[in-house]
Motif scaffolding. Structure first.
Motif, PDB file in Angstrom:
ATOM      1  N   ARG A 183     -29.105 -46.662  26.806  1.00 52.25           N
ATOM      2  CA  ARG A 183     -29.580 -46.194  28.111  1.00 52.25           C
ATOM      3  C   ARG A 183     -31.087 -46.432  28.250  1.00 52.25           C
ATOM      4  O   ARG A 183     -31.553 -46.893  29.289  1.00 52.25           O
ATOM      5  N   LEU A 184     -31.846 -46.139  27.211  1.00 51.20           N
ATOM      6  CA  LEU A 184     -33.288 -46.353  27.257  1.00 51.20           C
ATOM      7  C   LEU A 184     -33.620 -47.830  27.412  1.00 51.20           C
ATOM      8  O   LEU A 184     -34.553 -48.192  28.135  1.00 51.20           O
ATOM      9  N   ASP A 185     -32.860 -48.687  26.748  1.00 50.35           N
ATOM     10  CA  ASP A 185     -33.074 -50.129  26.888  1.00 50.35           C
ATOM     11  C   ASP A 185     -32.798 -50.596  28.313  1.00 50.35           C
ATOM     12  O   ASP A 185     -33.490 -51.489  28.836  1.00 50.35           O
ATOM     13  N   GLU A 186     -31.788 -50.009  28.944  1.00 48.89           N
ATOM     14  CA  GLU A 186     -31.345 -50.487  30.256  1.00 48.89           C
ATOM     15  C   GLU A 186     -32.169 -49.916  31.412  1.00 48.89           C
ATOM     16  O   GLU A 186     -32.498 -50.640  32.359  1.00 48.89           O
ATOM     17  N   ILE A 187     -32.498 -48.621  31.359  1.00 53.96           N
ATOM     18  CA  ILE A 187     -33.172 -48.012  32.519  1.00 53.96           C
ATOM     19  C   ILE A 187     -34.514 -47.379  32.168  1.00 53.96           C
ATOM     20  O   ILE A 187     -35.241 -46.942  33.075  1.00 53.96           O
ATOM     21  N   GLY A 188     -34.862 -47.329  30.895  1.00 51.39           N
ATOM     22  CA  GLY A 188     -36.115 -46.698  30.513  1.00 51.39           C
ATOM     23  C   GLY A 188     -36.011 -45.186  30.532  1.00 51.39           C
ATOM     24  O   GLY A 188     -34.915 -44.606  30.569  1.00 51.39           O
ATOM     25  N   ASP A 189     -37.150 -44.530  30.541  1.00 48.33           N
ATOM     26  CA  ASP A 189     -37.225 -43.073  30.489  1.00 48.33           C
ATOM     27  C   ASP A 189     -37.477 -42.521  31.896  1.00 48.33           C
ATOM     28  O   ASP A 189     -38.543 -42.746  32.462  1.00 48.33           O
ATOM     29  N   PRO A 190     -36.535 -41.790  32.484  1.00 52.07           N
ATOM     30  CA  PRO A 190     -36.759 -41.217  33.816  1.00 52.07           C
ATOM     31  C   PRO A 190     -37.952 -40.262  33.890  1.00 52.07           C
ATOM     32  O   PRO A 190     -38.438 -39.964  34.984  1.00 52.07           O
ATOM     33  N   TRP A 191     -38.412 -39.789  32.739  1.00 51.44           N
ATOM     34  CA  TRP A 191     -39.547 -38.868  32.717  1.00 51.44           C
ATOM     35  C   TRP A 191     -40.848 -39.566  32.319  1.00 51.44           C
ATOM     36  O   TRP A 191     -41.840 -38.894  32.014  1.00 51.44           O
ATOM     37  N   ALA A 192     -40.883 -40.865  32.358  1.00 54.49           N
ATOM     38  CA  ALA A 192     -42.062 -41.597  31.873  1.00 54.49           C
ATOM     39  C   ALA A 192     -43.339 -41.197  32.608  1.00 54.49           C
ATOM     40  O   ALA A 192     -44.420 -41.181  32.014  1.00 54.49           O
ATOM     41  N   GLU A 193     -43.237 -40.856  33.884  1.00 58.78           N
ATOM     42  CA  GLU A 193     -44.418 -40.502  34.675  1.00 58.78           C
ATOM     43  C   GLU A 193     -44.489 -39.011  34.972  1.00 58.78           C
ATOM     44  O   GLU A 193     -45.228 -38.588  35.866  1.00 58.78           O
ATOM     45  N   LYS A 194     -43.739 -38.218  34.226  1.00 59.21           N
ATOM     46  CA  LYS A 194     -43.632 -36.793  34.561  1.00 59.21           C
ATOM     47  C   LYS A 194     -44.982 -36.083  34.604  1.00 59.21           C
ATOM     48  O   LYS A 194     -45.249 -35.275  35.494  1.00 59.21           O
ATOM     49  N   GLN A 195     -45.845 -36.353  33.648  1.00 62.22           N
ATOM     50  CA  GLN A 195     -47.108 -35.623  33.567  1.00 62.22           C
ATOM     51  C   GLN A 195     -48.251 -36.305  34.331  1.00 62.22           C
ATOM     52  O   GLN A 195     -49.406 -35.886  34.223  1.00 62.22           O
ATOM     53  N   ALA A 196     -47.930 -37.329  35.121  1.00 59.97           N
ATOM     54  CA  ALA A 196     -48.984 -38.098  35.782  1.00 59.97           C
ATOM     55  C   ALA A 196     -49.726 -37.296  36.846  1.00 59.97           C
ATOM     56  O   ALA A 196     -50.938 -37.464  37.027  1.00 59.97           O
ATOM     57  N   SER A 197     -49.021 -36.428  37.564  1.00 58.93           N
ATOM     58  CA  SER A 197     -49.652 -35.689  38.674  1.00 58.93           C
ATOM     59  C   SER A 197     -49.219 -34.224  38.635  1.00 58.93           C
ATOM     60  O   SER A 197     -48.423 -33.775  39.483  1.00 58.93           O
ATOM     61  N   PRO A 198     -49.736 -33.447  37.700  1.00 59.50           N
ATOM     62  CA  PRO A 198     -49.335 -32.038  37.620  1.00 59.50           C
ATOM     63  C   PRO A 198     -49.788 -31.252  38.848  1.00 59.50           C
ATOM     64  O   PRO A 198     -50.839 -31.545  39.443  1.00 59.50           O
ATOM     65  N   GLY A 199     -48.976 -30.280  39.230  1.00 59.49           N
ATOM     66  CA  GLY A 199     -49.315 -29.441  40.380  1.00 59.49           C
ATOM     67  C   GLY A 199     -49.876 -28.101  39.941  1.00 59.49           C
ATOM     68  O   GLY A 199     -50.197 -27.886  38.768  1.00 59.49           O
ATOM     69  N   ARG A 200     -49.992 -27.189  40.894  1.00 60.05           N
ATOM     70  CA  ARG A 200     -50.492 -25.848  40.631  1.00 60.05           C
ATOM     71  C   ARG A 200     -49.453 -24.823  41.067  1.00 60.05           C
ATOM     72  O   ARG A 200     -48.622 -25.095  41.941  1.00 60.05           O
ATOM     73  N   ILE A 201     -49.498 -23.647  40.459  1.00 61.19           N
ATOM     74  CA  ILE A 201     -48.504 -22.611  40.753  1.00 61.19           C
ATOM     75  C   ILE A 201     -49.040 -21.568  41.737  1.00 61.19           C
ATOM     76  O   ILE A 201     -48.419 -20.521  41.921  1.00 61.19           O
ATOM     77  N   ASP A 202     -50.146 -21.863  42.403  1.00 60.76           N
ATOM     78  CA  ASP A 202     -50.762 -20.887  43.314  1.00 60.76           C
ATOM     79  C   ASP A 202     -49.794 -20.388  44.377  1.00 60.76           C
ATOM     80  O   ASP A 202     -49.711 -19.184  44.646  1.00 60.76           O
ATOM     81  N   THR A 203     -49.062 -21.313  45.002  1.00 61.39           N
ATOM     82  CA  THR A 203     -48.135 -20.908  46.061  1.00 61.39           C
ATOM     83  C   THR A 203     -47.028 -20.024  45.506  1.00 61.39           C
ATOM     84  O   THR A 203     -46.668 -18.997  46.119  1.00 61.39           O
ATOM     85  N   LEU A 204     -46.490 -20.376  44.364  1.00 60.45           N
ATOM     86  CA  LEU A 204     -45.444 -19.544  43.763  1.00 60.45           C
ATOM     87  C   LEU A 204     -45.981 -18.161  43.412  1.00 60.45           C
ATOM     88  O   LEU A 204     -45.269 -17.163  43.563  1.00 60.45           O
ATOM     89  N   LEU A 205     -47.212 -18.079  42.960  1.00 59.75           N
ATOM     90  CA  LEU A 205     -47.792 -16.768  42.652  1.00 59.75           C
ATOM     91  C   LEU A 205     -48.030 -15.969  43.929  1.00 59.75           C
ATOM     92  O   LEU A 205     -47.924 -14.726  43.912  1.00 59.75           O
ATOM     93  N   GLU A 206     -48.320 -16.637  45.028  1.00 60.08           N
ATOM     94  CA  GLU A 206     -48.403 -15.936  46.314  1.00 60.08           C
ATOM     95  C   GLU A 206     -47.031 -15.374  46.685  1.00 60.08           C
ATOM     96  O   GLU A 206     -46.919 -14.243  47.192  1.00 60.08           O
ATOM     97  N   TRP A 207     -45.981 -16.161  46.454  1.00 60.23           N
ATOM     98  CA  TRP A 207     -44.632 -15.670  46.717  1.00 60.23           C
ATOM     99  C   TRP A 207     -44.316 -14.466  45.832  1.00 60.23           C
ATOM    100  O   TRP A 207     -43.675 -13.508  46.277  1.00 60.23           O
ATOM    101  N   TRP A 208     -44.733 -14.528  44.573  1.00 60.49           N
ATOM    102  CA  TRP A 208     -44.526 -13.410  43.642  1.00 60.49           C
ATOM    103  C   TRP A 208     -45.189 -12.142  44.185  1.00 60.49           C
ATOM    104  O   TRP A 208     -44.573 -11.071  44.206  1.00 60.49           O
TER     105      TRP A 208
END
Length: 350
Positions: A279-304
């Motif tokens: 599978r890795l040979d054929e399609i690569g890693d679906p998570w290869a770019e996972k950490q490229a653009s991390p977000g923030r949890i501010d909105t979720l903490l507002e919901w909390w």
């Protein structure tokens, strides 16, 4: 008689290393005949995406001396004789204790873990270089009796929408069993309790949108036939099987990152120690770019905070955790006698 032993040459970024592997022909998964040597080969073939997902993190090793079906145990501390190519970091746990925990940073270290009869790898949500602040929000969608993987998929799609509304991009992986794990990369600006509250806020929002399909109820007697959002997996020192980690299940399934457009027709049992390299040979890693653009949890903490103002406060912690501020009583609702508990969830009896 001395056990059979071979020496494997493992290619690390800084050169080749020789790693001893005892009993290479020992069968680890009896039902499918996968041996210790084949497991070590899998770790070499999958080492790049494995380390991208699990490297530079505190990790617990779930080890099985006699393979799948035998009793397993967890290793956190580097055992005596751990080679110098296996790293460690000193951590503070919820109890206040401090001790070193294993960190895997190169392919030879993963192969060493196979030599130590490791099957399942449980990485923290934070890096070894900053263990107090998670770099990902993790949500475990756990099918309850009467539900299945397809139900978890339906919940995951809606959860992705919820997280996007909160400014986060979600990534999915199979659990290697019946469930789904949804991760969202975040900036390491908040400690574990804040991230837990963000997970609870996301779970409650998902529950509002899918009340018949999803629950955040901690007590099993209250969950019904719904997908449980296991918010307690977001706690410090609580982990789940890492991406590309095998599971100690009969078919040698692997917890596998997937593209969102794969989910609807997916059979998670197809992802195994033997199938993942192809599978890795054929399609690569679906998570290869996972950490490229991390977000923030501010909105979720507002919901909390919004939910807390509306009377929805803290939820139960696991039993091994110290009693936490605002936590409700740690007793099954069917066994709770209201007179025995004060407003802070503490017992009033002797």
């Amino acid at each position: 008689m001395a056990s059979e032993r071979v020496t494997l040459t493992v290619v690390d970024p800084d050169g080749e290393r020789e790693v001893a592997l005892s009993s290479p022909n020992r069968v680890v998964w009896p039902e499918v005949g996968i041996t210790k040597a084949e497991l070590a080969e899998y770790f070499q073939l999958a080492s790049v995406p494995f380390l991208a997902a699990n490297g530079n993190r505190p990790v617990s090793l779930e080890r099985f001396r006699d393979g799948v079906g035998s009793e397993g145990f967890f290793s956190k501390n580097p055992p005596k004789g751990t080679p110098d190519f296996v790293d460690a970091v000193t951590l503070t746990y919820n109890s206040g204790r401090r001790h070193p925990q294993i960190v895997l940073n190169r392919p030879s270290a993963i192969v060493w873990a196979a030599q130590m009869n490791t099957i399942v790898f449980h990485p923290w949500a934070s890096l070894a270089t900053d263990p107090d602040n998670p770099i990902e929000l993790r949500i475990d969608l756990d099918p309850q009796p009467g539900t299945d993987f397809a139900d978890a998929v339906t919940a995951a799609h809606e959860l992705r929408t919820v997280l996007r509304e909160a400014g986060l991009e979600a990534f999915a992986k199979t659990s290697g069993n019946r469930g789904l794990h949804v991760f969202a990369p975040i900036e390491p600006t908040h400690e574990f309790l804040d991230v837990r509250h963000a997970v609870i806020a996301a779970g409650r929002e998902l529950e509002r949108r899918m009340p018949e399909q999803v629950t955040t109820n901690w007590w099993k007697e209250e969950r019904g036939e719904r997908i449980f959002v296991d918010f307690n997996q977001a706690n410090r020192d609580r982990t789940m099987a890492g991406a590309y980690s095998p599971r100690a299940l009969p078919k040698a399934t692997v917890s596998t990152p997937v593209h969102w457009d794969e989910l609807d027709d997916l059979d998670p049992s197809q992802f195994t120690v033997r199938s993942i390299p192809k599978r890795l040979d054929e399609i690569g890693d679906p998570w290869a770019e996972k950490q490229a653009s991390p977000g923030r949890i501010d909105t979720l903490l507002e919901w909390w905070e919004r939910d807390k103002a509306d009377g929805l406060g803290e939820l139960p912690f696991p039993p091994e955790f110290p009693k936490m501020p605002g936590e409700p009583p740690r007793v099954q609702p069917s066994k709770k006698v209201a007179a025995n508990w004060d407003e802070n969830g503490a017992p009033t009896g002797d």
